[in-house]
Scaffold this motif. Structure first.
Motif, PDB file in Angstrom:
ATOM      1  N   VAL A  45       4.067  48.706 -30.129  1.00 43.67           N
ATOM      2  CA  VAL A  45       3.972  50.097 -29.727  1.00 43.67           C
ATOM      3  C   VAL A  45       4.508  51.157 -30.568  1.00 43.67           C
ATOM      4  CG1 VAL A  45       4.384  49.392 -27.159  1.00 43.67           C
ATOM      5  CG2 VAL A  45       6.377  49.758 -28.462  1.00 43.67           C
ATOM      6  N   ARG A  55       7.259  45.650 -28.584  1.00 52.99           N
ATOM      7  CA  ARG A  55       7.763  46.277 -27.012  1.00 52.99           C
ATOM      8  C   ARG A  55       9.065  45.633 -26.701  1.00 52.99           C
ATOM      9  NH1 ARG A  55       5.082  49.130 -23.236  1.00 52.99           N
ATOM     10  NH2 ARG A  55       3.055  48.764 -23.906  1.00 52.99           N
ATOM     11  N   VAL A  81       7.227  55.542 -25.636  1.00 53.13           N
ATOM     12  CA  VAL A  81       6.368  54.376 -26.142  1.00 53.13           C
ATOM     13  C   VAL A  81       5.037  54.363 -25.684  1.00 53.13           C
ATOM     14  CG1 VAL A  81       6.535  51.936 -25.768  1.00 53.13           C
ATOM     15  CG2 VAL A  81       8.656  52.903 -25.781  1.00 53.13           C
ATOM     16  N   PRO A  83       1.207  52.145 -26.543  1.00 51.32           N
ATOM     17  CA  PRO A  83       0.562  50.997 -27.122  1.00 51.32           C
ATOM     18  C   PRO A  83      -0.079  51.194 -28.286  1.00 51.32           C
ATOM     19  CG  PRO A  83       0.255  51.135 -24.618  1.00 51.32           C
ATOM     20  CD  PRO A  83       0.983  52.251 -25.197  1.00 51.32           C
TER      21      PRO A  83
END
Length: 527
Positions: A45, A55, A81, A83
């Motif tokens: 991430v 993550r 955050v 991806p």
């Protein structure tokens, strides 16, 4: 041998399959490895500061309220955050080509232990590093005369009139932008508020002689980090009490460890903890040497959140903290970039008078910087600020006019104000005697004077608004500052009349454009 090397490098990667993967001796690229876990990322991430992590590693650091120092010397920002699908696909493709098993998410407990080790390793180094950077940061800042501040704890005495020019210890003359700003306090209004936790603070008054400050810090940290809410409450109330009057305590307790812990307290869902945590931060911010350190420690986003969604008392202290921090020139641009302008504008409509006033003073200080003026104009703040000049609270109207003075000092702000018909509006306020204090009238004239600076457009609008007769009256009956500004405006407008061939007396006051009688009229008329 390749397998042993791989196992050592990815020692925190927990593989769920009992079968041994077919490993390629080729070492994976460093960008595939999480800087925290040290293992190949299974769910990479991107965080707010731009780095990529596993993550689970980000989750562990967030839960522990820890941001590790990276190889570049910076600390990542985990507030957002996203991806990283591109790097994830690249990692999987590399695994397939190198005949390496796809990575699995690392174990949360193992990563938690690893992060705790990082925290313990950094603890003795962080304070020294920040002190060094603080010295470097402030070494070129000119020392200002000391200002006698108060604190964010309860005071039961009468409220202070922050616009009282006789209060020399609590007022300063802000440096002029085209001669417009007028004197006002640099003390947050929340510092004289009556707090709901006032009894608690007075009951646990703590004496903190020099020499015991480090012991006191350890005691405070133990309480603030406790899992028991009542101990957290005792910790923030104690901190607020200790920093009430002692400048030494404010400076000595403003350490990286305590600031990091205080950030968590400001995020608390318990009202007593949050209120006293923000009030403690106000106290710490009163020390000039702490202002930059506090902003660099990442408090501004938390203060913005408190200003948006905290209790009324929390909002008062959050506005006061932003005002106090904005007094330092090195903080002004950073606070604006971090998004404080719009919440402060919204806070001008707060039900709390203290929140409104400190928010206005924070905006005044922030708009001394050109970049923040442009941001405020883009937020369409000018019409809102003009409407607030009609506020029944004269002090708020006076502060808002000071913000408008700053905006008018920039081309963007001046254009926006002229587009919003500010000249006619301000002249109308002066003409109708709608400004119920002398300081507010002074600031209204100052705003007009700022708008006139290098503006041909202003001259025509002032004629249409019949400003001359109003300015003549202010020149005769206004205060010294107001009269001086009015006189300069009249001189400028007379010069314009002569340049354009207008009849200075009758024509300028009536808004007419005839040129007949110009020589006679101008030769016999003075303002």
């Amino acid at each position: 041998m390749g397998g042993n090397g791989k196992q050592h490098r990815w020692k925190f990667s927990i593989l769920r399959s009992s079968s041994k993967p077919k490993l390629d001796p080729k070492t994976p690229p460093s960008e595939f490895i999480c800087p925290i876990s040290g293992s190949l990322m299974s769910d990479p991430v991107i965080v707010s500061s731009g780095q990529t992590f596993e993550r689970v590693a980000v989750q562990v650091c967030t839960d522990l309220n820890f941001s590790p120092i990276l190889g570049t010397g910076s600390r990542p920002d985990f507030s957002t955050v996203i991806p990283n699908l591109a790097i994830k696909t690249t990692i999987l493709n590399w695994c397939d080509k190198s005949h390496t098993e796809h990575p699995h998410a690392p174990d949360y407990a193992s990563l938690k232990s690893l992060v705790r080790e990082m925290m313990a390793a950094e603890a003795p180094q962080v304070e020294e590093q920040i002190r060094v950077s603080e010295e470097e940061l402030l070494k070129n800042v000119a020392e200002n005369p000391p200002v006698n501040f108060s604190h964010a704890a309860t005071e039961l005495g009468p409220r202070i009139n922050h616009f009282d020019s006789g209060s020399s210890e609590e007022s300063v003359i802000i440096r002029e932008s085209h001669g417009t700003p007028l004197p006002f306090t640099i003390r947050p209004t929340c510092l004289s508020c009556t707090s709901s936790s006032s009894i608690e603070i007075s009951e646990i008054e703590i004496q903190n002689p020099s020499g015991t400050i480090f012991e006191e810090e350890e005691k405070l940290l133990m309480k603030l980090r406790s899992s028991e809410v009542f101990e957290q409450e005792e910790g923030v109330i104690s901190l607020r009490s200790i920093t009430r009057n002692s400048e030494e305590a404010r400076f000595s307790l403003c350490t990286p460890r305590l600031l990091l812990t205080l950030r968590s307290s400001i995020q608390s869902r318990y009202a007593v903890v949050q209120v006293n945590a923000v009030a403690s931060l106000v106290n710490l911010s009163l020390e000039k040497r702490n202002k930059v350190k506090i902003v660099r420690s990442g408090f501004v986003p938390f203060l913005i959140d408190a200003l948006k969604g905290g209790s009324s008392e929390t909002q008062e202290h959050a506005a006061g903290a932003l005002f106090s921090l904005a007094l330092d020139d090195d903080n002004k641009m950073a606070i604006g970039v971090l998004g404080a302008l719009q919440p402060l504008m919204h806070a001008l409509r707060s039900d709390s008078e203290r929140t409104r006033h400190d928010s206005a003073l924070a905006l005044y200080n922030l708009t001394l910087v050109q970049s923040n003026r442009v941001k405020l104009v883009k937020l369409a703040a000018v019409p809102t600020l003009l409407s607030m000049v009609k506020s029944k609270t004269s002090d708020l109207a006076s502060r808002v006019l000071l913000i408008l003075c700053n905006l008018a000092a920039s081309i963007e702000g001046q254009t926006a104000m002229l587009d919003a018909n500010a000249v006619d509006f301000l002249v109308g306020m002066l003409k109708g005697n709608e400004l119920n204090s002398e300081s507010t009238r002074e600031n209204c004239v100052a705003a007009l004077y700022a708008l006139s600076h290098r503006s041909l457009r202003f001259k025509g609008l002032a004629k249409e608004a019949r400003a001359v007769e109003v300015l003549k009256e202010i020149d005769k009956t206004g205060t010294e500052r107001a009269s001086e500004k009015a006189k300069r405006l009249l001189q400028m407008m007379r010069a314009v009349g002569e340049e354009e061939g207008l009849e200075c007396d009758g024509t300028m006051e009536s808004g007419g454009l005839t040129r007949t009688g110009y020589r006679v009229g101008c030769g016999s008329t003075t303002f």
